[in-house]
Design a protein around this motif. Structure first.
Motif, PDB file in Angstrom:
ATOM      1  N   ASP A 197     -41.418 218.695 129.870  1.00 52.21           N
ATOM      2  CA  ASP A 197     -41.461 217.767 128.750  1.00 52.21           C
ATOM      3  C   ASP A 197     -42.305 218.424 127.660  1.00 52.21           C
ATOM      4  O   ASP A 197     -43.517 218.283 127.620  1.00 52.21           O
ATOM      5  N   LEU A 333     -30.310 219.569 128.928  1.00 54.02           N
ATOM      6  CA  LEU A 333     -31.567 219.561 128.183  1.00 54.02           C
ATOM      7  C   LEU A 333     -31.914 220.973 127.714  1.00 54.02           C
ATOM      8  O   LEU A 333     -31.823 221.934 128.477  1.00 54.02           O
ATOM      9  N   TYR A 358     -31.663 216.468 124.434  1.00 49.53           N
ATOM     10  CA  TYR A 358     -30.359 216.323 125.068  1.00 49.53           C
ATOM     11  C   TYR A 358     -29.315 216.878 124.103  1.00 49.53           C
ATOM     12  O   TYR A 358     -29.254 216.475 122.951  1.00 49.53           O
ATOM     13  N   LEU A 367     -35.771 213.934 123.162  1.00 47.35           N
ATOM     14  CA  LEU A 367     -36.095 212.846 124.094  1.00 47.35           C
ATOM     15  C   LEU A 367     -37.271 212.021 123.577  1.00 47.35           C
ATOM     16  O   LEU A 367     -38.282 212.552 123.118  1.00 47.35           O
TER      17      LEU A 367
ATOM     18  N   TYR D 358     -30.548 208.597 128.425  1.00 48.77           N
ATOM     19  CA  TYR D 358     -30.485 209.720 129.345  1.00 48.77           C
ATOM     20  C   TYR D 358     -31.281 209.338 130.587  1.00 48.77           C
ATOM     21  O   TYR D 358     -32.449 208.957 130.488  1.00 48.77           O
ATOM     22  N   TYR D 365     -34.592 207.765 129.087  1.00 52.60           N
ATOM     23  CA  TYR D 365     -34.971 208.139 127.721  1.00 52.60           C
ATOM     24  C   TYR D 365     -33.904 207.601 126.772  1.00 52.60           C
ATOM     25  O   TYR D 365     -32.815 208.177 126.682  1.00 52.60           O
TER      26      TYR D 365
END
Ligand SMILES: [Mn+2]
Ligand SMILES: [Mn+2]
Ligand SMILES: [Mn+2]
Ligand SMILES: [Mn+2]
Lengths: 437, 437, 437, 437
Positions: A197, A333, A358, A367, D358, D365
């Motif tokens: 992330d 991703l 995404y 995201l 997602y 998300y």
């Protein structure tokens, strides 16, 4: 797009020493991503490099036995016309400009780096007029094409295009890719099982969480990083993060954070390097020279190993993966530079952020992310405003904006702003049409 | 409130050398602001000062022939009980703590200043436990009272109270007042005709506009400032702003901006001063000693002229004016530290900002302001997050928050954060109950 | 501005029956607000009214013995040239248009009212082209002048100007003034001692707090209102608010809230009135006729009492007070329509809100306000978006925007939108150049 | 989670007539989603239904020959303990309560619907105490479990849990699924190739874009919808959208938008239905009775066809897909109710929105979305505030919040709020512990 046969790609700065990587990337993916025409474009000054590397590219494709035509050209418009994807890997002013970006700031006792701080601003000012020109060509000749931008400072360049053109653009950087690989190594996991992330700005990006099958392993990652011995990108010294810094930060810093968190050490290192082996740009100039000698070998039919030491590892893989995700509407991703649009709620909607996103045929969705902690927020915000000012300076030739951009940048300090800025403009004036008056 | 007879005021830190100013302020305004009881409160360690300055206060009141009782006490709760206004002018750890705030950072080669940067953080950490204690007393004993906070760092202290107590609080600083006076001088106008549009954080405030009868004279003000020779506060060296800085900024910087915009010069100046006449704290310690000698003179019945050289000019005037505006529901403009609540849209709602505000009996309304330009926004945001982290560190004894507060502060840089922070905590540990474990 | 001698005012729609009020307003304030030239402007169709009321205006001024020239003209540009203030009180299409605004919606079984709902939209569509024309004249001929807009729907018109012109504009309405007076009556206080905290949109404004000398009396106000018998504006039936509604709302609703909170009763009332004494527009048409008969009397030299029954009481007082506050840089509070700019954080920055505002020579600062409670927020937001759509429809002749404006307006419902909208456009087409294609 | 063997699922309201669908869903996916234990939980009053449908469930599983144990129980805590997923499909007060939700509002001449408007509020008030109880059990007994909430009003219930519990929750509805299928039918495309960009609140959701391989086909979709003859959900009359409404809206409305856009027709329809075949609840009561008769057949070993006419088609498919996406960390897009967190920038961060999201093992998300157009924004905002108020009323038994929720809801109007609310509370008082005082 998937139904389209025969993808056309134009690579601006095709004479770059990186070109064998992207060629390899397209060769490897030819089944899922059938590039039919690849235009390598360069300018007159880069023709000799284009000839050498372009010839290698043709040998590589022939060796692979795939149906892809490689065109070498100085006519950018011909290359862009009806392209599906345009990639950029050019450097305005070549390596000599990079060396100036490193040396001018050092002369004023501040960090000299080609993508961040005063050097990054200089590079942005040179690049903005050129990239806007490319965008105009695309608006006219390939309005549906995607621009995949590698050119640094990648975030600023992507934001400039997002604000001042109508083309579809995504910015790329190898830093999150390298961090992903390092994190997988630290967690002893398969790269494919790890979901990082990432959030921030280009070259100021943090790994906020590290998911292995839905479980967040960031604490374990930071603990092991503090204890162990891991390395990331080639072009930045590998100072170790202290346990206290990692724990209080609570996120994985990127290699460029060393400039922000360890400014004094980095400045000292730069000053010493400049005196001994030369700045990074000077070192790279030597590496490049060697590379082109290797490329000239007519028996060479693949990307040579020596390219790895050059720096931007995994760039091309990231780019080809991204292009394939768009072409195939993959829904995977990727780590891209993309319009913020509320994702990071402490930054303006029209800023470009670097974020796990995404990707499908309709583009990138960064995201959603919760409010960032103050330590990340504050640094992000001030650097973001530096970027905003730099873009205004670059697009409009606004001296005041450039002055204030340097004034608030955390890596530039004190009373030397005027002298520093005047040196930057004077010594780059050939590449700064917006300041020529 | 206007109908109430006999206002009660409690001044915490009543033994301060500033006390004669606030006494003078109340005497001058006695007609419109009938203070009936004034409690000067101090702690045991300050009793000798309280006795001296309290005695002078009584002589001043007697000389003025007004109906105001001055009480000297070490019992803070007695002073606060049923007060209408509480003012604070205490310094936790006295001047020796200030001197440490200056010297510890200098030891690590960063700016040492008692209200901003590393020194400001140290002072905040010492002050927060005490001010929260005072707030608790007020919540219990004088829930309707207003706290007028002078104690530095005034913005951080006010924000701490705004976030962690239920009392009514406004923060004050003499910086905007001094800037107002200087601007009037530069524009050759009457102070009363000038309306300054100040916005920012305490000690990081900009004069955005300067209205003379509705006309914005900020450009004229900046031009004349760049050309002329004007001085502001006593305790900061008067480096002249360059024309380029003022023009590119487009606003009037405050004296403390010198630390941010001219860091290298200020650091050099501090280092040299420390070696020669001593830090500002050491100088002030001498001034204070002299002042108290003067105060002892039983024939002295007014504020002595020598107080001016001490520093915080116009503080008391600003405070008495503010108190009178609340008491009399005046509807006048004052420069206060107040909850942002959307006024500055690039800062969180719960931050405390310094802003031109409309004051009535129901409190302060910071004047609405358009989006700030990037150069102001970026610096404000990073310093605001430093403040947020400092408050968390001060309230919860959070080492990580303190670590990151120093890490992102523009005046602290590099690899020395851990050593600097550990020195601050160790050498102030007697005043840091939140870190005693 | 205060230093300027000889203010010039242009009143567009000078032939209105309201003109004697504004004349009286300027006469009363002549000492503090020395209007030297007053231009009453009207169009050819209003010339007969302008002659009658203009002649009365001249008699009033002569009787007052002040130095003010009253000019009657059909040349708007002459009137605007170099004006200091422009006021608007015109109605495009005259009272016949208002009657249509009431009757067309009623025909489709929805509320017919000239300032809100379907009728308000119709009036906005007619007025927007005219007001933008006036603004263009001002930009050219009096770029520093203030436009004080009375013309309804006052909020939408002010927002249109704020978004689509460069002039300085404030919108006015008598509703908050009337509510202030009623609140003072209910609280048995002097109007001058009361400070109402109004917030919302024009004709959808709430009294959030009611301060008497700093103390918030809103609960007492609501309790007494629920029990007692008080009346507000003339042109809306005085249905009593229920105790439950007032308590759950926690604020003072405005008279127009009856359309939103008591829709069924108001619709029934309108249907019955239309059948008996006629719509409000029809009633007013009769009142106007009588007024002009009275105005013709050459012995009449003051505002006649009969004007009170006409409706917009205190409009002119509010306008003259506002003009004087600007001219004299007073720093007083007024209830105006002004660009939101973050004040009400649940509405866009570029919306125009109605809010208690601080007024000086540099314009209006709406007072900062905390987040509004959900019941107020939700209604505000949907009506605000109706306004946004109406402005787009009015400026660009956008049928889709008009369609959706009616669709989401709380006073219009169901399947009749297309028929209703088509009737509005068809029957007003002479006044809707933006829809003539 | 993927590595875990033997998933445990608890289905609250297991006696529902829908249960065969979810059983079928788990059977179909047993390879990728190995549910080992399925607990069907119900309350005493639903035991007879649980016995019948539970027995059918067991026969279905046995017939399928998979390794899944079906447990029937009245002990909710036993079922929840260590569960991986909890699903909810209960109705507090059973169908009789639903019938009241339809009939009470109709009695006051407003829309009577069990999930939106006055009826939806009543259902929320009954459900909130129960769902918070379930959440408490989960916090204690299965803190890592996901709650997949079907229970209506699904958005409000999910938001209540998001605000007032610590559990992981996602809300589901079949409406976007049905709209997706209808859109695929209209566009004559494969459902799998279509990516719908849904945004809004539950039962107030719009299809903003419709991507086929990256190309947005929304205009084509709306044009064909206006011309053709397509149907969506079972339980709402299929009024056709007008071309003007669809074009001016620019998005695909959901079936429930008929209540908002065609209120008068829907109210008329409801009134007539109530007089003839009965309300939808009364019809469903008959259908349910028949279904349970069918379920009793010991030879029945699959989901009977007759279940389709019951209403919530595809619910279970959506739920099982979602559970599998989480379990398998799939990274696929689903339409869920999820915390907004800045995605829809005109709604608060803590609102729950319905959005294309997602989904991975770390949760949902919601995809980033640009600012919504005013027509969508305004309606969303007012309904969102109704939801906020309803949640406050449901959690705290706040009569004032309930009063204002009804006051601002677009489907409730006028002077009948008090009577309507009092009827709702009185007639549901057995299920409203929060209002029992
Ligand atoms: Mn990079
Ligand atoms: Mn200060
Ligand atoms: Mn009005
Ligand atoms: Mn549903």
């Amino acid at each position: 797009m998937k139904d389209k046969k025969g993808i056309k790609v134009a690579t601006i700065g095709g004479g770059s020493s990186y070109t064998p990587e992207i060629i390899e990337g397209f060769i490897k993916r030819h089944d899922e991503l059938p590039v039919k025409e690849l235009y390598l474009v360069d300018i007159e000054a880069g023709k000799w490099k284009l000839d050498i590397v372009g010839s290698l590219a043709k040998r590589m494709v022939e060796e692979a036995g795939i149906d892809m035509e490689v065109h070498l050209t100085l006519d950018r418009r011909e290359a862009i016309k009806d392209a599906d994807f345009v990639t950029t890997q050019f450097r305005v002013g070549l390596l000599d400009a990079r060396i100036r970006d490193e040396k001018i700031p050092l002369r004023h006792n501040v960090i000299g780096q080609e993508t961040t701080g005063a050097g990054g601003m200089a590079k942005a000012l040179r690049t903005i007029p050129v990239i806007l020109d490319i965008a105009k060509d695309m608006e006219e000749l390939a309005p549906d094409a995607w621009l995949i931008n590698f050119t640094n400072p990648s975030g600023i360049i992507t934001e400039t295009l997002s604000k001042y053109s109508d083309i579809k653009v995504l910015g790329l950087c190898n830093v999150p890719v390298v961090m992903h690989k390092m994190a997988a190594e630290i967690l002893e996991s398969d790269e494919k099982d790890l979901k990082m992330d990432f959030v921030g700005l280009n070259h100021l990006v943090w790994g906020r969480k590290a998911y292995l099958n839905g479980e967040n392993k960031i604490s374990e990652l930071l603990d092991k990083l503090a204890e162990g011995d891991f390395s990331d990108v080639e072009n930045i010294p590998d100072y170790k993060w202290s346990k206290e810094l990692l724990q209080s930060l609570g996120m994985l810093p990127c290699p460029y954070h060393r400039y922000y968190y360890l400014t004094d050490m980095m400045l000292q290192e730069e000053i010493e390097a400049a005196k001994s082996e030369g700045t990074r740009g000077e070192v790279v100039k030597g590496l490049e020279k060697d590379l082109f000698e290797i490329y000239k070998d007519q028996d060479l039919k693949q990307k040579p190993e020596e390219l790895e030491s050059r720096g931007g590892q995994y760039y091309s893989d990231a780019a080809c993966d991204l292009i394939s995700a768009i072409y195939n509407d993959k829904g995977t991703l990727h780590y891209v530079n993309v319009k913020n649009n509320g994702t990071v709620n402490c930054l303006p909607d029209d800023s470009v952020i670097e974020r796990t996103s995404y990707i499908g045929a309709d583009g990138a969705y960064p995201l959603n992310v919760e409010a960032l902690p103050p330590q990340v927020k504050g640094l992000l915000q001030v650097v973001n405003e530096y970027e905003t000012l730099t873009i205004e300076a670059g697009v409009h030739g606004d001296y005041n904006a450039a002055y204030q951009a340097l004034t608030i940048h955390p890596l530039v300090e004190g009373s030397i702003v005027k002298e520093l800025l005047d040196d930057i403009i004077t010594e780059n004036i050939d590449y700064l049409p917006q300041f020529q008056r």
